[in-house]
Design an enzyme around this catalytic site. Sequence first.
Site, PDB file in Angstrom:
ATOM      1  N   GLU A 178      -4.523  -1.523   8.606  1.00 53.44           N
ATOM      2  CA  GLU A 178      -5.635  -0.814   8.933  1.00 53.44           C
ATOM      3  C   GLU A 178      -5.942  -1.066  10.485  1.00 53.44           C
ATOM      4  OE1 GLU A 178      -5.549  -3.291   6.841  1.00 53.44           O
ATOM      5  OE2 GLU A 178      -7.294  -4.345   6.727  1.00 53.44           O
ATOM      6  N   CYS A 283       6.122 -13.153  13.496  1.00 50.39           N
ATOM      7  CA  CYS A 283       6.527 -14.285  12.556  1.00 50.39           C
ATOM      8  C   CYS A 283       7.560 -15.107  12.923  1.00 50.39           C
ATOM      9  CB  CYS A 283       6.729 -13.614  10.913  1.00 50.39           C
ATOM     10  SG  CYS A 283       8.259 -12.610  11.175  1.00 50.39           S
ATOM     11  N   GLU A 384      -0.805 -21.824  11.133  1.00 47.80           N
ATOM     12  CA  GLU A 384      -0.187 -20.682  12.041  1.00 47.80           C
ATOM     13  C   GLU A 384      -1.370 -20.235  12.854  1.00 47.80           C
ATOM     14  OE1 GLU A 384       0.615 -16.972  10.093  1.00 47.80           O
ATOM     15  OE2 GLU A 384       2.311 -16.541  11.238  1.00 47.80           O
TER      16      GLU A 384
HETATM   17  P1  NAD Z   1      -2.716  -9.802   6.459  1.00 50.49           P
HETATM   18  O1  NAD Z   1      -2.212 -10.674   5.331  1.00 50.49           O
HETATM   19  O2  NAD Z   1      -4.021 -10.305   6.882  1.00 50.49           O
HETATM   20  O3  NAD Z   1      -2.566  -8.484   6.206  1.00 50.49           O
HETATM   21  C1  NAD Z   1      -1.606  -7.873   5.818  1.00 50.49           C
HETATM   22  C2  NAD Z   1      -1.670  -6.465   4.867  1.00 50.49           C
HETATM   23  O4  NAD Z   1      -2.430  -7.161   3.882  1.00 50.49           O
HETATM   24  C3  NAD Z   1      -2.561  -5.844   5.523  1.00 50.49           C
HETATM   25  O5  NAD Z   1      -2.031  -4.278   5.401  1.00 50.49           O
HETATM   26  C4  NAD Z   1      -3.941  -5.877   4.771  1.00 50.49           C
HETATM   27  O6  NAD Z   1      -4.492  -4.908   4.698  1.00 50.49           O
HETATM   28  C5  NAD Z   1      -3.667  -6.400   3.606  1.00 50.49           C
HETATM   29  N1  NAD Z   1      -4.491  -7.557   3.148  1.00 50.49           N
HETATM   30  C6  NAD Z   1      -5.105  -8.532   3.744  1.00 50.49           C
HETATM   31  N2  NAD Z   1      -5.982  -9.272   3.204  1.00 50.49           N
HETATM   32  C7  NAD Z   1      -5.741  -8.865   2.071  1.00 50.49           C
HETATM   33  C8  NAD Z   1      -6.507  -9.341   0.684  1.00 50.49           C
HETATM   34  N3  NAD Z   1      -7.263 -10.330   0.660  1.00 50.49           N
HETATM   35  N4  NAD Z   1      -6.259  -8.537  -0.223  1.00 50.49           N
HETATM   36  C9  NAD Z   1      -5.278  -7.535  -0.308  1.00 50.49           C
HETATM   37  N5  NAD Z   1      -4.785  -7.095   0.764  1.00 50.49           N
HETATM   38  C10 NAD Z   1      -4.860  -7.747   1.808  1.00 50.49           C
HETATM   39  O7  NAD Z   1      -1.430 -10.236   7.743  1.00 50.49           O
HETATM   40  P2  NAD Z   1      -1.740  -9.381   9.420  1.00 50.49           P
HETATM   41  O8  NAD Z   1      -2.854 -10.483   9.919  1.00 50.49           O
HETATM   42  O9  NAD Z   1      -1.949  -8.240   9.165  1.00 50.49           O
HETATM   43  O10 NAD Z   1      -0.266 -10.026   9.871  1.00 50.49           O
HETATM   44  C11 NAD Z   1      -0.035 -11.207  10.455  1.00 50.49           C
HETATM   45  C12 NAD Z   1       0.736 -12.287   9.436  1.00 50.49           C
HETATM   46  O11 NAD Z   1       1.800 -11.506   8.929  1.00 50.49           O
HETATM   47  C13 NAD Z   1       1.066 -13.436   9.932  1.00 50.49           C
HETATM   48  O12 NAD Z   1       0.695 -14.500   9.269  1.00 50.49           O
HETATM   49  C14 NAD Z   1       2.638 -13.298  10.282  1.00 50.49           C
HETATM   50  O13 NAD Z   1       3.398 -14.722  10.262  1.00 50.49           O
HETATM   51  C15 NAD Z   1       2.907 -12.539   9.042  1.00 50.49           C
HETATM   52  N6  NAD Z   1       4.144 -11.983   9.208  1.00 50.49           N
HETATM   53  C16 NAD Z   1       5.412 -12.166   8.587  1.00 50.49           C
HETATM   54  C17 NAD Z   1       6.327 -11.653   8.751  1.00 50.49           C
HETATM   55  C18 NAD Z   1       7.690 -12.185   7.924  1.00 50.49           C
HETATM   56  O14 NAD Z   1       8.687 -11.609   7.957  1.00 50.49           O
HETATM   57  N7  NAD Z   1       7.643 -13.233   7.015  1.00 50.49           N
HETATM   58  C19 NAD Z   1       6.536 -10.726   9.364  1.00 50.49           C
HETATM   59  C20 NAD Z   1       5.533 -10.220  10.114  1.00 50.49           C
HETATM   60  C21 NAD Z   1       4.227 -10.577  10.052  1.00 50.49           C
END
Ligand code: NAD
Length: 484
Positions: A178, A283, A384
């Site tokens: 979002e 990541c 992180e």
């Molecule tokens: P996030 O977990 O906050 O959000 C990811 C998705 O989950 C979003 O679409 C969000 O709407 C949804 N979401 C968030 N909280 C939720 C909840 N409580 N319940 C249900 N859905 C929920 O992550 P972010 O801040 O958007 O992205 C950054 C994170 O992603 C970092 O921790 C990064 O390391 C990780 N990441 C990992 C990889 C990998 O390959 N391992 C790649 C890219 C990013």
Amino acid sequence: MTLPLMRNYIDGEWVESDATTWGDVFNPAKGEKIARVAYGTAADVDRAVQAALAVFPIWRETPPLTRARYLFRLKDAFEENFEEIAETLTTEHGKAIDEARGEVRRMIENVEHATGVTTLMCGYTLEDIAKNIDCYGHRQPMGVFGCIAPYNFPAMVPWWFLPYAVVTGNTFVFKPSEQVPMTQTKIMEIVDEVGFPEGVINMVHGSRDVVNAMLDHPGIQGISFVGSTPTARHIYQRCGATGKRVQALGGAKNIVAVMPDADLDQGMPSLLTSFFGCTGQRCLSGSVLVPVGDAADGVVERFVAGARTVSVGDGLDEQTFMGPLISAAHRQRVLGYIEKGIAEGADLVLDGRDAKVDGYPEGFFVGPTIFDNVTPAMTLAREEIFGPVVSIVRAPDMNAVVELVNTRGFANAACIYTTSGAAAREFKYRVKPTMIGVNIGIAAPMSFFPFGGAGNSMFGDIKGHGQEAFLFYTDMKVVIERWY
Ligand code: NAD
């Protein structure tokens, strides 16, 4: 000024959401609102899943090569719109435009790799497994798959999954972050022009309610998730409860070791990119720099000198190396980690807290920040941060490096800089992370290799893209056959 509203793309149509709550989308370099996004509902998700279910029988029996031809057309359309996608991406995310171009390139590479379906989806066969009996297994699509994406790669991450899911004959429902809904909205306009059968690809905007509705929907067979570790764990558990396949890629704390014999003349540019590229919001970003042995002072001196040259600014400016962080809230979070590092006694040798960019007083900027003499137990070395904050943990030898890597809990990527093949071999053999860089600071597997970590960085067993994608999105049906 009226801000554009991001709409859902369902059953080949642009539709309004049932949402009663909306979020703001920002240009993080300017700190300005640029769009609004619906926080969709379970009803939005159901509409998308019903459309995907309805078209599945037709799409499934479409020959794989015909399905792949849609991807060939899509690749050409993406190339034609390449620059516009990259600019939309930088505008809402903030990353430097050249990084955005690199991301769009990686997105397209997944489309290209997925066109290998006629080879990569094949099963296998063996005659005479018993007298007059033959056996073969073929891979079948399963139905509707879902994907939930993070903010840090607005273009690429859904496309780590989508091309493989649909080319194998499944249909797809996905939710962009979002915080960055504009890039996939632009991309879906291109998908719409290419003209996939209606319902094969569906996008629902939103936040947690959309995610949870996807996890609970009985019409969805499996979920591909990328995001932070707490959310990844939630996704994994809820998919377990509802009996879905799941691959949930989580957060990271990546260690980059620099051995005393490392060639820093060659290595320094990629070291700086590892820690400061994408403003540390990858990541695969380096987070802990580990100079090993008695060369440490020299490594630190050169690294800090390099960090001072990093240009911070609007990602749309071609001269910018490092853009802003994604949001005001995330900036506060990163600043909080810097405060904590000071309080816990690490030495702040480069302070990016007051980074100012001319003409962008409201931007969410933090400059390159480096702490020396961090210990493995400090918060800086454990959590992180996801920003341009480097923690230097000095290590006496390889054993200490391996111990540090293997006690972080996260196990996404780990990198080593060395001119010794023996040191490199020992490192890659002993560390737990499953994406390894040798004289490479961002160990990012390309589309034809699997992407994903271990430990708290990945829940589930089949990683993203690579040949593995064809396993995740299909089920093997085995036929044992005898003819009289
Ligand atoms: P996030 O977990 O906050 O959000 C990811 C998705 O989950 C979003 O679409 C969000 O709407 C949804 N979401 C968030 N909280 C939720 C909840 N409580 N319940 C249900 N859905 C929920 O992550 P972010 O801040 O958007 O992205 C950054 C994170 O992603 C970092 O921790 C990064 O390391 C990780 N990441 C990992 C990889 C990998 O390959 N391992 C790649 C890219 C990013």
